[in-house]
Design a protein around this motif. Structure first.
Motif, mmCIF file in Angstrom:
data_model
loop_
_atom_site.group_PDB
_atom_site.id
_atom_site.type_symbol
_atom_site.label_atom_id
_atom_site.label_comp_id
_atom_site.label_asym_id
_atom_site.label_seq_id
_atom_site.Cartn_x
_atom_site.Cartn_y
_atom_site.Cartn_z
ATOM 1 N N LEU A 245 -14.808 2.490 -26.342
ATOM 2 C CA LEU A 245 -14.263 3.072 -25.117
ATOM 3 C C LEU A 245 -13.931 1.985 -24.101
ATOM 4 O O LEU A 245 -12.959 2.093 -23.362
ATOM 5 N N ALA A 246 -14.743 0.924 -24.059
ATOM 6 C CA ALA A 246 -14.459 -0.185 -23.147
ATOM 7 C C ALA A 246 -13.162 -0.890 -23.543
ATOM 8 O O ALA A 246 -12.386 -1.324 -22.680
ATOM 9 N N VAL A 247 -12.908 -1.002 -24.836
ATOM 10 C CA VAL A 247 -11.651 -1.595 -25.305
ATOM 11 C C VAL A 247 -10.468 -0.743 -24.847
ATOM 12 O O VAL A 247 -9.456 -1.260 -24.363
ATOM 13 N N LEU A 248 -10.580 0.575 -24.980
ATOM 14 C CA LEU A 248 -9.498 1.469 -24.574
ATOM 15 C C LEU A 248 -9.247 1.380 -23.074
ATOM 16 O O LEU A 248 -8.093 1.423 -22.621
ATOM 17 N N LEU A 249 -10.310 1.249 -22.285
ATOM 18 C CA LEU A 249 -10.154 1.082 -20.845
ATOM 19 C C LEU A 249 -9.409 -0.206 -20.517
ATOM 20 O O LEU A 249 -8.530 -0.229 -19.640
ATOM 21 N N ALA A 250 -9.762 -1.285 -21.205
ATOM 22 C CA ALA A 250 -9.105 -2.569 -20.952
ATOM 23 C C ALA A 250 -7.614 -2.490 -21.278
ATOM 24 O O ALA A 250 -6.777 -3.048 -20.563
ATOM 25 N N ILE A 251 -7.276 -1.778 -22.352
ATOM 26 C CA ILE A 251 -5.864 -1.617 -22.710
ATOM 27 C C ILE A 251 -5.146 -0.794 -21.657
ATOM 28 O O ILE A 251 -4.064 -1.164 -21.179
ATOM 29 N N ARG A 252 -5.739 0.328 -21.299
ATOM 30 C CA ARG A 252 -5.096 1.210 -20.318
ATOM 31 C C ARG A 252 -4.817 0.489 -19.011
ATOM 32 O O ARG A 252 -3.768 0.661 -18.385
ATOM 33 N N ASP A 253 -5.745 -0.373 -18.596
ATOM 34 C CA ASP A 253 -5.611 -1.075 -17.318
ATOM 35 C C ASP A 253 -4.818 -2.373 -17.435
ATOM 36 O O ASP A 253 -4.646 -3.087 -16.441
ATOM 37 N N PHE A 531 -11.696 9.515 -25.667
ATOM 38 C CA PHE A 531 -11.223 8.966 -24.400
ATOM 39 C C PHE A 531 -10.445 10.025 -23.619
ATOM 40 O O PHE A 531 -10.647 10.227 -22.418
ATOM 41 N N ARG A 532 -9.574 10.732 -24.303
ATOM 42 C CA ARG A 532 -8.764 11.754 -23.638
ATOM 43 C C ARG A 532 -9.606 12.962 -23.250
ATOM 44 O O ARG A 532 -9.356 13.595 -22.214
ATOM 45 N N GLN A 533 -10.612 13.281 -24.051
ATOM 46 C CA GLN A 533 -11.493 14.398 -23.708
ATOM 47 C C GLN A 533 -12.318 14.078 -22.459
ATOM 48 O O GLN A 533 -12.569 14.954 -21.624
ATOM 49 N N ILE A 534 -12.750 12.823 -22.329
ATOM 50 C CA ILE A 534 -13.505 12.434 -21.139
ATOM 51 C C ILE A 534 -12.615 12.569 -19.904
ATOM 52 O O ILE A 534 -13.061 13.053 -18.851
#
Length: 670
Positions: A245-253, A531-534
């Motif tokens: 999830l931290a990886v996905l956050l880094a990509i999104r940002d 990630f999308r559910q959160i």
């Protein structure tokens, strides 16, 4: 709808089994969609040809839609003809199982080579890294520019560009493999397939728009290729984190700090070319693979033949340390999450764990329990227990809750702040509002317009919601309602079952008390879906707030979001407009009913505030520059398709909530 679990894959057939015209030498990969074999294809003259046979698993082969998509993959793959793309040699159906025959690439994939180089303390070097990237981009551009037999562009997108799908031969060839066009469609339509074929190691190559669940085009593939380029140039991952999830956050940002730090010694033009292709906004990103390939060309100065020979030597050296299997072993299977130096480590998180029993000694001397870990977490999250209480595990000594990091992270965040603990705050709030008569719309709009940063605390009866704002954007939301905890939300939506939640909660201590990481590690939820559910869960917490008939809101400026929080980057105006829509759907605050027969006139906000409002609201404000009946204003804002009956009322309701419309009786009123 609940996602069904697929049956386990079939056992591998005996060596040298026949499958149609092929002799299956060995199974080199199996996942949730297909099993892959190294095989021999007889030829009229000479020795049999080594090929790869990819056949659909029986569980999916029985689904007509899945079969059609698999056939589409074969058709589309057959249209791509380029030296840097793995060729599709044929397609067929044997005993009800559709299959693909693919080019066999002797060697390994880029993921394996990169790990081998890391263990050796070596890197590709700048020029060879650029060579590999440009070869990949040539194949990728060929995919994007593919035409059908009538020369019509197909607009293909690979959707699965990652190091494990970049195949490197012992001859120095670079080929884009695992033609994922239909595979991506299969994952979307048959998500149960991904539960046994999780994209471990591939999350870091998703584009920000894919993480957000938005449409993706060829620019998403360009982004993935640029991630590969950055990692080859740095010799380390671009988007790293303590969890998926931290990886996905880094990509999104669009967090490119690693590249800026570790790529500082690269030529400026090379860095700029890679950064341009890594833009988080697709419209600002390098548009095509060909453009990026041309931008990298000045940094590939050596003869292509020499670079190919250099790559061939590395592949041969790395491949020689492994059993012969061909690059397709990992290209289809996907890389595993393994410690450095252990290529074949694949230790899935166990789902079996003993039930732990906890006792709680409260600050007033009461002892409660025994409680399971799940019940203890729920009690902490809903403020039944707090920092002043002590915890004992299975007969051990009591210790302050603060000494259990995995439990502390479940405390409502404000419990950790001197400003908003369970006792009265030490100072007055910066702003306060009553939530009577739907004023939550005005409250949320005002904090967005003022770009407030801090904690917005909303209370009604015993319900408490804490909204952490950054420049007016809700970044993190907590609630003391048990039904709004993540696990309960996922069960209510059918994402996981009650039994699966209980199992995850039982082993959650092994994952530092992080439910999201636990669910993904157990393979219960695919990371991007979670990630999308959160994001949906946080949005629902906010939208529920709009239905409160009363309550109180207070703003505490300067309170930072906790580090353990999950910043979601929500669109604040979408939240406000969806919240208004929810009120209207429940018969609350209907401006036409409340002001039937009245006239309205724009007033109130200054031009800067109006410019920050959503487009539909700005349009309503401009239309009300001259007095007009409220019903006429509503009609002028109506959705021309007729699908959104509340379009005008939403905009009018927001303007009324912030005092941007005045209401009067109109001309001729007595």
């Amino acid at each position: 709808m609940r996602i069904s679990r697929p049956p386990p894959p079939p056992p591998a057939p005996p060596p040298h089994s026949r499958f149609g015209p092929y002799t299956l030498a060995d199974r080199i990969a199996v996942g949730g969609m297909a099993e892959v074999f190294r095989a021999h294809e007889p030829r009229a003259v000479g020795d049999p040809r080594v090929v790869v046979v990819k056949r659909m698993l029986p569980a999916l082969a029985s689904e007509p839609g899945a079969r059609a998509m698999f056939e589409e993959e074969a058709r589309l793959g057959g249209l791509v003809e380029h030296d840097n793309v793995v060729r599709v040699l044929g397609f067929g159906d044997e005993a009800g199982q559709p299959y693909l025959a693919l080019e066999y690439v002797p060697g390994l994939d880029l993921w394996r080579l990169a790990r081998w180089l890391t263990r050796q303390g070596r890197t590709l070097g700048t020029e060879l890294a650029v060579f590999v990237t440009r070869e990949l981009l040539a194949g990728l551009h060929a995919v994007h520019e593919t035409h059908d037999r009538d020369a019509r562009p197909l607009g293909l997108v690979h959707r699965d560009v990652s190091p494990s799908n970049v195949l490197l031969s012992v001859h120095g060839d670079v080929k884009l493999g695992d033609f994922g066009i239909a595979q991506a469609l299969l994952r979307e339509s048959y998500p149960q397939a991904t539960l046994t074929e999780r994209a471990k190691g591939k999350l870091g190559y998703l584009a920000p728009e894919q993480v957000r669940g938005l449409p993706a085009d060829r620019r998403a593939d360009v982004f993935a290729a640029a991630v590969i380029a950055a990692e080859l140039l740095m010799g380390r991952p671009l988007f790293a984190g303590g969890s998926e999830l931290a990886v996905l956050l880094a990509i999104r940002d669009g967090d490119l700090r690693a590249f800026h730090e570790h790529g500082a010694g690269l030529p400026e033009g090379l860095r700029a070319a890679v950064v341009a292709a890594l833009a988080a906004d697709p419209d600002a990103r390098t548009a095509t693979a060909a453009i990026l390939r041309d931008a990298l060309a000045p940094y590939e100065t050596g003869p292509v033949s020499a670079l190919r020979a250099q790559l061939a030597g590395l592949v041969g050296e790395a491949h020689g340390s492994r059993k012969p299997s061909g690059a397709y072993q990992v290209a289809v299977r996907g890389p595993k999450t393994a410690p450095p130096g252990d290529d074949d480590a694949d230790a899935p998180a166990t789902r079996d764990a003993p039930e732990l029993a906890y006792l709680v000694r409260t600050s007033d001397g009461r002892t409660e329990g025994p409680l399971s870990y799940a019940k203890l977490v729920e009690a902490i999250a809903t403020r039944r227990f707090g920092l002043t209480d002590a915890i004992a595990l299975q007969g051990g000594a009591f210790a302050p809750l603060s000494s259990h990091p995995d439990l502390v992270r479940h405390l409502p965040t404000s419990s950790l702040s001197d400003r908003t603990a369970r006792q009265e705050p030490v100072r007055e709030p910066d702003r306060a509002w009553s939530l009577e008569d739907g004023s939550i719309v005005g409250v949320m709009t005002s904090v967005v317009l003022a770009r407030e940063t801090g904690l917005l605390l909303c209370e009604q009866g015993g319900v408490r919601k804490e909204i952490y704002l950054s420049n007016g954007v809700p970044e993190f939301v907590t609630s003391n309602l048990a039904t709004e905890l993540l696990g309960e939300f996922l069960v209510a939506r059918g994402v996981i079952s009650r039994g699966e939640l209980d199992m995850a909660l039982a082993v959650m201590p092994r994952f530092e008390g992080r439910l999201g990481d636990t669910l993904t590690a157990l393979g219960l939820v695919e990371p991007v879906h979670l990630f999308r559910q959160i994001a949906a869960q946080v949005q629902e917490k906010l939208l529920e707030l709009f239905t409160w008939p009363s309550g109180r809101a207070t703003l505490w400026r300067g309170v930072a979001r906790p580090q353990s929080g999950f910043p979601l980057g929500l669109d604040p105006w979408r939240i406000v407009m969806d919240g208004i829509d929810r009120r209207l759907a429940q018969g609350m605050d209907d401006p036409l009913a409340a002001h039937r027969g009245k006239w309205v006139l724009a007033s109130g906000p200054n031009d800067l505030e109006v410019a920050r409002l959503p487009l539909a609201v700005r349009s309503a404000y401009r239309r009300a520059a001259q007095p007009l009946p409220i019903a006429d204003l509503d009609r002028s804002l109506s959705d021309p398709t007729g699908r959104d009956a509340r379009a005008g009322r939403r905009a009018i309701a927001l303007l009324l909530a912030i005092g941007a419309l005045s209401v009067h009786d109109g001309p001729g009123a007595s």
